[in-house]
Scaffold this motif. Structure first.
Motif, PDB file in Angstrom:
ATOM      1  N   ALA A  30       0.836  -1.205   0.000  1.00  0.00           N
ATOM      2  CA  ALA A  30       0.000   0.000   0.000  1.00  0.00           C
ATOM      3  C   ALA A  30       0.870   1.254   0.000  1.00  0.00           C
ATOM      4  O   ALA A  30       2.085   1.196   0.217  1.00  0.00           O
ATOM      5  N   ASP A 218      -2.572   5.738  -1.979  1.00  0.00           N
ATOM      6  CA  ASP A 218      -3.937   5.233  -1.790  1.00  0.00           C
ATOM      7  C   ASP A 218      -4.653   6.004  -0.687  1.00  0.00           C
ATOM      8  O   ASP A 218      -5.837   6.316  -0.797  1.00  0.00           O
ATOM      9  N   ASP A 219      -3.912   6.265   0.388  1.00  0.00           N
ATOM     10  CA  ASP A 219      -4.476   6.955   1.550  1.00  0.00           C
ATOM     11  C   ASP A 219      -3.637   8.177   1.887  1.00  0.00           C
ATOM     12  O   ASP A 219      -2.433   8.219   1.604  1.00  0.00           O
ATOM     13  N   ALA A 233      -9.058   7.611   2.565  1.00  0.00           N
ATOM     14  CA  ALA A 233      -8.718   7.304   1.179  1.00  0.00           C
ATOM     15  C   ALA A 233      -8.459   8.592   0.426  1.00  0.00           C
ATOM     16  O   ALA A 233      -9.154   9.594   0.627  1.00  0.00           O
TER      17      ALA A 233
END
Length: 533
Positions: A30, A218-219, A233
């Motif tokens: 991630a 992504d975040d 998000a």
């Protein structure tokens, strides 16, 4: 188990709590963006993940676990195995992160040997492999080059290659694109995205640029004063932020699709204050000579802002220095109020990119601002101090700060001091050379607003030199796009941005970060297709 688990992290330097009760998680593969202004604590968090505060006197509390290692409880040997082996960091300034005396390939090979005990030949082969992987052409030959022989973008790629040498599970990138042009920035962000897809590594991206975060993660976790103010998000947080500070941060981001709010007086007929005619500037001699600026002509009218944009090496700073008189043109001439300008003229002043290096650290800011007054013959110290106080107040600083030194001010405040010093000469034109490139978006917006206010009140002609197309859009009435010493596009800002004719201008605009992650993904895909065509 998460790749990164941070629970109630606190970091204190003396009486200052830089990080205050922060918690976050990052899963394998991630990408998380830590976003905030200077002083928000984001880089302190990044350093804490690798235990870089150990031995510095900083007090660190809470729990930090990275790739299964408890950073707080780990021994020095365990930390050494973590750093570069399981987790690697790419710093903001690659020139200061690389040893100037050693070849880039040797430095990468050394990292690989320390962690794997590989033989020299295998380590050198690994260095060439990772340099090739990050897009360094002719990697075997360039591995023998020293850092000064690489461009800024290539040095950043070399640092990423060094980080990848041991195939870490986590890559921490601390402001990796701050000093880069938009096209090079886009290349580095695309590279990070591709590497994450190919290797499955996690990415922690530290940045003050919300657009860079939108392109890459992504975040997003937004920090302020050492605390997390919002976390979610990327698409949701950037599209519909809940916290007032996040909305303020997003509102300060300059955008290429938003025209200048208030046009300068240049929108109406006004006299030409500053003009360059057929300007050329050569550097070097004989076969090594090259033209940094080649046959450039521009004019700047009272109350108008001319934006000059282009990548590093385009000649824009050289042109700006010739307009001020700091460089003599090889050919052509500069005219001020219709008269040929030779040498430095007080009526044309400059605000430099780096206020730290343009202010004398051994003199108070008041004395630096007073220099132009004394150069004009003012000898009454009372009058000088009074005028400097007026200028400090005019740029939003306290007149009582006359006797303070540059290190006692923030970056934005130091730039205000630079503007005050330029105003001390009562100029008719000011050339601003990348005046906000090193500032956070909110501070950047404040400095830009100050310049606009001064322009309206004093009728100043401004030349705004920058590689940030979004900032130039916000401040300019007309824009000149430079490439390899020449102007490739020139006209009203709205026309240049909304209907660019030159392919190079189109390329620059396509590389500007988008705040919408979906749009960013589309642009990244288009750049990949173009690169593979």
């Amino acid at each position: 188990m998460s790749l990164v688990e941070v629970t109630d992290l606190t970091v204190e330097f003396g009486t200052v709590r830089a990080v205050d009760g922060l918690s976050l998680r990052l899963e394998k593969g991630a990408a998380l963006g830590l976003v905030g202004e200077s002083g928000s604590g984001k880089s302190t968090v990044a350093s804490a993940l690798l235990g870089l505060h150990r031995g510095t006197g900083a007090r660190v509390g809470g729990t930090v676990k990275v790739a299964g290692t408890d950073v707080q409880e780990a021994s020095d040997d365990e930390l050494r195995r973590l750093r570069g082996g399981k987790a690697a960091m790419v710093f903001q300034d690659p020139l200061s992160s690389l040893d100037p005396y050693y070849a880039v390939g040797d430095q990468i090979a050394e990292v690989y040997r320390v962690h794997t005990r590989a033989f020299r030949r295998a380590a050198r082969a690994r260095a060439v492999d990772v340099l090739n992987r990050v897009g360094i052409a002719d990697a075997a030959r360039r591995a023998r080059s020293r850092p000064h022989e690489f461009s800024g973008g290539m040095r950043q790629r070399a640092l990423i290659a060094m980080a990848l040498a041991c195939e870490p599970d986590l890559l921490i990138a601390d402001e990796p694109t701050t000093a880069l042009d938009v096209t090079v920035q886009a290349q580095i962000l695309d590279l990070l995205h591709t590497l994450r897809e190919e290797t499955g590594m996690g990415l922690l991206l530290v940045t003050h640029d919300v657009g860079v975060a939108a392109e890459s993660v992504d975040d997003v976790l937004v920090m302020r004063h050492g605390r997390a103010v919002e976390h979610g998000a990327a698409a949701t947080l950037l599209g519909a932020p809940e916290h007032a500070y996040t909305r303020e941060l997003l509102g300060a981001v300059p955008r290429v699709d938003v025209p200048r709010a208030t046009a300068g007086a240049g929108a109406q007929p006004a006299e030409v204050v500053l003009e360059a005619v057929g300007m050329r500037r050569e550097f070097g001699r004989g076969k090594g000579a090259f033209a940094a600026v080649d046959d450039v002509s521009v004019e700047i009218r009272r109350g108008e802002t001319l934006g000059i944009v282009g990548e590093s090496g385009s000649g824009k700073t050289t042109l700006g220095r010739m307009l001020v008189g700091l460089l003599e043109p090889t050919a052509g001439e500069v005219r001020h109020d219709g008269r040929v300008l030779s040498g430095v003229n007080p009526a044309v002043q400059m605000v430099f990119q780096d206020p730290v290096s343009s202010l004398n650290p051994r003199r108070s800011v008041g004395e630096s601002i007073a220099d132009p007054l004394r150069a004009r013959g003012e000898r009454d110290e009372g009058r000088i101090r009074e005028r400097v106080g007026e200028l400090l107040e005019r740029v939003g600083l306290d007149p009582a700060h006359y006797d303070r030194y540059p290190h006692e001010f923030s970056g934005g405040q130091r730039q205000r001091v630079g503007i005050a010093r330029a105003l001390a000469a009562d100029p008719r034109a000011i050339v601003c050379d990348e005046p906000v490139s090193a500032l956070d978006v909110t501070t950047q917006a404040q400095v830009v607003a100050l310049l606009g206010e001064l322009q309206r009140e004093l009728g100043l002609a401004l030349v705004f030199v920058a590689h940030d197309l979004a900032v130039v859009r916000q401040v300019s009435d007309r824009v000149a796009v430079m490439r390899r010493g020449r102007i490739v596009e020139y006209g009203p800002a709205d026309e240049v941005y909304e209907s660019p004719r030159d392919p190079y201008t189109q390329q620059l605009l396509a590389a500007v970060p988008a705040l919408d992650p979906a749009v960013a993904a589309e642009r990244r895909s288009a750049r990949r297709e173009l690169a593979s065509a």
